[in-house]
Design a protein around this motif. Structure first.
Motif, PDB file in Angstrom:
ATOM      1  N   THR A 217       6.892 -77.624  50.754  1.00 31.81           N
ATOM      2  CA  THR A 217       6.316 -76.402  51.330  1.00 31.81           C
ATOM      3  C   THR A 217       5.724 -76.635  52.717  1.00 31.81           C
ATOM      4  OG1 THR A 217       4.202 -76.838  50.213  1.00 31.81           O
ATOM      5  CG2 THR A 217       5.799 -75.431  49.069  1.00 31.81           C
ATOM      6  N   GLU A 218       5.190 -77.832  52.946  1.00 30.94           N
ATOM      7  CA  GLU A 218       4.603 -78.163  54.247  1.00 30.94           C
ATOM      8  C   GLU A 218       4.795 -79.645  54.531  1.00 30.94           C
ATOM      9  OE1 GLU A 218       0.859 -74.993  54.645  1.00 30.94           O
ATOM     10  OE2 GLU A 218       0.480 -77.124  54.316  1.00 30.94           O
ATOM     11  N   ILE A 219       4.891 -79.974  55.809  1.00 32.71           N
ATOM     12  CA  ILE A 219       4.968 -81.366  56.243  1.00 32.71           C
ATOM     13  C   ILE A 219       3.847 -81.571  57.259  1.00 32.71           C
ATOM     14  CG2 ILE A 219       6.396 -83.142  57.342  1.00 32.71           C
ATOM     15  CD1 ILE A 219       8.848 -81.431  56.463  1.00 32.71           C
ATOM     16  N   GLU A 220       2.892 -82.389  56.904  1.00 28.41           N
ATOM     17  CA  GLU A 220       1.686 -82.551  57.718  1.00 28.41           C
ATOM     18  C   GLU A 220       1.694 -83.905  58.417  1.00 28.41           C
ATOM     19  OE1 GLU A 220      -3.081 -83.040  56.783  1.00 28.41           O
ATOM     20  OE2 GLU A 220      -1.907 -81.600  55.597  1.00 28.41           O
ATOM     21  N   LEU A 221       1.359 -83.897  59.715  1.00 33.63           N
ATOM     22  CA  LEU A 221       1.240 -85.142  60.466  1.00 33.63           C
ATOM     23  C   LEU A 221       0.022 -85.893  59.948  1.00 33.63           C
ATOM     24  CD1 LEU A 221       2.007 -83.881  64.082  1.00 33.63           C
ATOM     25  CD2 LEU A 221       3.569 -84.991  62.480  1.00 33.63           C
ATOM     26  N   TYR A 222       0.222 -87.154  59.550  1.00 35.06           N
ATOM     27  CA  TYR A 222      -0.830 -87.966  58.950  1.00 35.06           C
ATOM     28  C   TYR A 222      -1.134 -89.123  59.891  1.00 35.06           C
ATOM     29  CZ  TYR A 222      -3.438 -89.238  54.692  1.00 35.06           C
ATOM     30  OH  TYR A 222      -4.416 -89.483  53.769  1.00 35.06           O
ATOM     31  N   PHE A 223      -2.258 -89.810  59.655  1.00 33.27           N
ATOM     32  CA  PHE A 223      -2.624 -90.889  60.585  1.00 33.27           C
ATOM     33  C   PHE A 223      -1.681 -92.086  60.438  1.00 33.27           C
ATOM     34  CE2 PHE A 223      -5.153 -91.847  56.822  1.00 33.27           C
ATOM     35  CZ  PHE A 223      -5.081 -93.225  56.722  1.00 33.27           C
ATOM     36  N   ASN A 224      -1.653 -92.925  61.472  1.00 35.33           N
ATOM     37  CA  ASN A 224      -0.772 -94.098  61.558  1.00 35.33           C
ATOM     38  C   ASN A 224       0.698 -93.715  61.570  1.00 35.33           C
ATOM     39  OD1 ASN A 224      -2.898 -95.882  61.672  1.00 35.33           O
ATOM     40  ND2 ASN A 224      -2.903 -96.317  59.487  1.00 35.33           N
ATOM     41  N   GLY A 225       0.997 -92.524  62.084  1.00 35.16           N
ATOM     42  CA  GLY A 225       2.389 -92.121  62.271  1.00 35.16           C
ATOM     43  C   GLY A 225       3.096 -91.689  61.011  1.00 35.16           C
ATOM     44  N   ARG A 226       2.357 -91.528  59.906  1.00 36.33           N
ATOM     45  CA  ARG A 226       2.981 -91.134  58.644  1.00 36.33           C
ATOM     46  C   ARG A 226       3.041 -89.609  58.504  1.00 36.33           C
ATOM     47  NH1 ARG A 226      -0.560 -94.461  54.449  1.00 36.33           N
ATOM     48  NH2 ARG A 226      -2.178 -93.782  55.897  1.00 36.33           N
ATOM     49  N   LEU A 227       3.774 -89.153  57.483  1.00 35.47           N
ATOM     50  CA  LEU A 227       3.842 -87.731  57.158  1.00 35.47           C
ATOM     51  C   LEU A 227       3.306 -87.519  55.749  1.00 35.47           C
ATOM     52  CD1 LEU A 227       7.423 -86.782  58.454  1.00 35.47           C
ATOM     53  CD2 LEU A 227       5.237 -86.452  59.631  1.00 35.47           C
ATOM     54  N   LEU A 228       2.572 -86.434  55.573  1.00 34.18           N
ATOM     55  CA  LEU A 228       2.073 -86.035  54.259  1.00 34.18           C
ATOM     56  C   LEU A 228       2.882 -84.833  53.802  1.00 34.18           C
ATOM     57  CD1 LEU A 228       0.006 -86.140  51.927  1.00 34.18           C
ATOM     58  CD2 LEU A 228      -1.486 -84.682  53.331  1.00 34.18           C
ATOM     59  N   ILE A 229       3.517 -84.941  52.628  1.00 34.70           N
ATOM     60  CA  ILE A 229       4.380 -83.882  52.125  1.00 34.70           C
ATOM     61  C   ILE A 229       3.616 -83.026  51.123  1.00 34.70           C
ATOM     62  CG2 ILE A 229       6.590 -83.359  51.033  1.00 34.70           C
ATOM     63  CD1 ILE A 229       6.807 -84.871  53.703  1.00 34.70           C
ATOM     64  N   ARG A 230       3.554 -81.725  51.370  1.00 35.67           N
ATOM     65  CA  ARG A 230       2.968 -80.769  50.435  1.00 35.67           C
ATOM     66  C   ARG A 230       4.098 -80.156  49.609  1.00 35.67           C
ATOM     67  NH1 ARG A 230      -2.507 -81.826  50.739  1.00 35.67           N
ATOM     68  NH2 ARG A 230      -3.233 -81.770  52.897  1.00 35.67           N
ATOM     69  N   THR A 231       3.887 -80.025  48.311  1.00 32.31           N
ATOM     70  CA  THR A 231       4.947 -79.553  47.432  1.00 32.31           C
ATOM     71  C   THR A 231       4.480 -78.421  46.534  1.00 32.31           C
ATOM     72  OG1 THR A 231       4.388 -81.150  45.706  1.00 32.31           O
ATOM     73  CG2 THR A 231       6.005 -81.842  47.365  1.00 32.31           C
ATOM     74  N   SER A 232       5.443 -77.711  45.994  1.00 31.87           N
ATOM     75  CA  SER A 232       5.197 -76.718  44.955  1.00 31.87           C
ATOM     76  C   SER A 232       6.177 -76.970  43.815  1.00 31.87           C
ATOM     77  CB  SER A 232       5.389 -75.304  45.495  1.00 31.87           C
ATOM     78  OG  SER A 232       5.193 -74.352  44.465  1.00 31.87           O
ATOM     79  N   PRO A 233       5.635 -77.313  42.622  1.00 34.38           N
ATOM     80  CA  PRO A 233       4.217 -77.431  42.282  1.00 34.38           C
ATOM     81  C   PRO A 233       3.561 -78.599  43.016  1.00 34.38           C
ATOM     82  CG  PRO A 233       5.579 -78.236  40.494  1.00 34.38           C
ATOM     83  CD  PRO A 233       6.518 -77.605  41.467  1.00 34.38           C
ATOM     84  N   ALA A 234       2.245 -78.521  43.142  1.00 35.68           N
ATOM     85  CA  ALA A 234       1.521 -79.549  43.886  1.00 35.68           C
ATOM     86  C   ALA A 234       1.426 -80.835  43.075  1.00 35.68           C
ATOM     87  CB  ALA A 234       0.122 -79.046  44.229  1.00 35.68           C
ATOM     88  N   SER A 235       1.457 -81.941  43.794  1.00 33.47           N
ATOM     89  CA  SER A 235       1.312 -83.244  43.155  1.00 33.47           C
ATOM     90  C   SER A 235      -0.156 -83.660  43.152  1.00 33.47           C
ATOM     91  CB  SER A 235       2.142 -84.292  43.899  1.00 33.47           C
ATOM     92  OG  SER A 235       1.802 -85.592  43.488  1.00 33.47           O
ATOM     93  N   ALA A 236      -0.588 -84.266  42.059  1.00 30.74           N
ATOM     94  CA  ALA A 236      -1.978 -84.748  41.985  1.00 30.74           C
ATOM     95  C   ALA A 236      -2.197 -85.917  42.931  1.00 30.74           C
ATOM     96  CB  ALA A 236      -2.309 -85.160  40.555  1.00 30.74           C
ATOM     97  N   ASN A 237      -1.140 -86.648  43.234  1.00 29.45           N
ATOM     98  CA  ASN A 237      -1.221 -87.784  44.154  1.00 29.45           C
ATOM     99  C   ASN A 237      -0.536 -87.441  45.463  1.00 29.45           C
ATOM    100  OD1 ASN A 237      -2.488 -89.560  42.233  1.00 29.45           O
ATOM    101  ND2 ASN A 237      -0.483 -89.772  41.239  1.00 29.45           N
ATOM    102  N   GLN A 238      -1.048 -87.994  46.559  1.00 26.81           N
ATOM    103  CA  GLN A 238      -0.450 -87.733  47.868  1.00 26.81           C
ATOM    104  C   GLN A 238       0.971 -88.284  47.927  1.00 26.81           C
ATOM    105  OE1 GLN A 238      -3.220 -89.485  50.701  1.00 26.81           O
ATOM    106  NE2 GLN A 238      -4.071 -87.472  51.142  1.00 26.81           N
ATOM    107  N   ILE A 239       1.854 -87.521  48.552  1.00 26.05           N
ATOM    108  CA  ILE A 239       3.224 -87.975  48.794  1.00 26.05           C
ATOM    109  C   ILE A 239       3.332 -88.269  50.285  1.00 26.05           C
ATOM    110  CG2 ILE A 239       5.670 -87.425  48.620  1.00 26.05           C
ATOM    111  CD1 ILE A 239       5.000 -85.459  46.388  1.00 26.05           C
ATOM    112  N   LEU A 240       3.388 -89.544  50.634  1.00 27.16           N
ATOM    113  CA  LEU A 240       3.389 -89.970  52.038  1.00 27.16           C
ATOM    114  C   LEU A 240       4.727 -90.589  52.408  1.00 27.16           C
ATOM    115  CD1 LEU A 240      -0.150 -91.608  52.217  1.00 27.16           C
ATOM    116  CD2 LEU A 240       0.524 -89.404  53.181  1.00 27.16           C
ATOM    117  N   ILE A 241       5.176 -90.270  53.613  1.00 24.46           N
ATOM    118  CA  ILE A 241       6.352 -90.915  54.205  1.00 24.46           C
ATOM    119  C   ILE A 241       5.841 -91.942  55.208  1.00 24.46           C
ATOM    120  CG2 ILE A 241       8.524 -90.589  55.434  1.00 24.46           C
ATOM    121  CD1 ILE A 241       8.465 -89.033  52.871  1.00 24.46           C
TER     122      ILE A 241
END
Length: 257
Positions: A217-241
């Protein structure tokens, strides 16, 4: 051979820097020594981008930051100056080092070594990216698995691959979360599923997650050049690229639709 552009408004300082660079690394090529903001902008607009720029902060017609306001500089920069108050502003740009004048040979060597290390790391990242891309293309040539029989209590539940929102590891077991937020244990490893699922629809985000395109649902810029993935349904744990896999993810998301 490293191609270097020097921007320095004092001729003796430019000559000294040229000699010092070539003494430390004779394989470097000094493309030019530019003396002002205006000529630097014109040079960068009309020549091939250098591998590295040594940039004096205070020039005859302004500060070097005015160059960045007029043109995009796509290569690393080592700033040179007699003043330290510009360091914070410099590091917000392409800076890999900030050398105070008079420039000491050991400080210059340290700056060049940082550039070479950065260049080597970028080359390794490019190789990893190509390997990942080749791996994806190979998997795309296989016939992906579409159906799964999943044990649930005293039954076998038929599921389609497109039912999966994402798959993760919980307490040593692989759990598939469906788009309707139901969860089922899958009797396979993530590695096996990665090789069986359609790579046009599924992506191995990290060691813990395989995600579907449809759940993002969303792709968020995260620190250290990573990406944080938002999903539906939401995950209890962060999904990081990870930073290294970001180019592969972008390629998958944008071009494999």
């Amino acid at each position: 051979m490293t191609r270097i552009l020097i921007v320095e408004d004092e001729q003796p300082a430019g000559q000294y820097l040229t000699q010092l660079i070539q003494k430390i690394d004779p394989k470097t090529e000094i493309l030019d020594v530019i003396e002002s903001v205006e000529t630097a902008v014109a040079w960068l607009e009309n020549n091939v981008v250098p591998d590295l720029i040594f940039l004096d902060v205070q020039l005859g017609d302004g500060t070097c930051f005015q160059i960045f306001e007029q043109i995009s500089i796509g290569c690393p920069v080592i700033f040179t100056t007699a003043h330290d108050e510009y360091a914070l502003r410099a590091f917000k740009l392409n800076s890999i080092d900030y050398l105070l004048k008079p420039i000491r040979p050991e400080a210059l060597k340290f700056g060049l070594d940082k550039y070479y290390q950065l260049n080597e790391e970028n080359a390794i990242t490019k190789v990893k990216y190509l390997e990942e891309l080749m791996h994806t293309q190979i998997l795309n040539q296989r016939s992906p698995r579409r159906s799964f029989l999943v044990p649930y209590r005293d039954k076998l539940i038929p599921l389609r691959d497109l039912d999966f929102a994402w798959l993760t590891i919980r307490n040593g077991l692989v759990v598939a979360t469906l788009h309707d937020d139901r969860n089922f244990v899958i009797d396979k490893s993530l590695e096996e599923l990665e090789n069986q699922l359609d790579t046009n629809n599924f992506f191995r985000a990290n060691r813990q997650f395989i995600i579907s395109r449809q759940c993002i649902t969303e792709i968020e810029l995260y620190f250290n050049g990573r990406l944080l993935i938002r999903t539906s349904p939401a995950s209890a744990n962060q999904i990081l690229i990870s930073k290294e896999r970001v180019p592969v993810f972008k390629k998958w998301f944008e071009e494999l639709a």
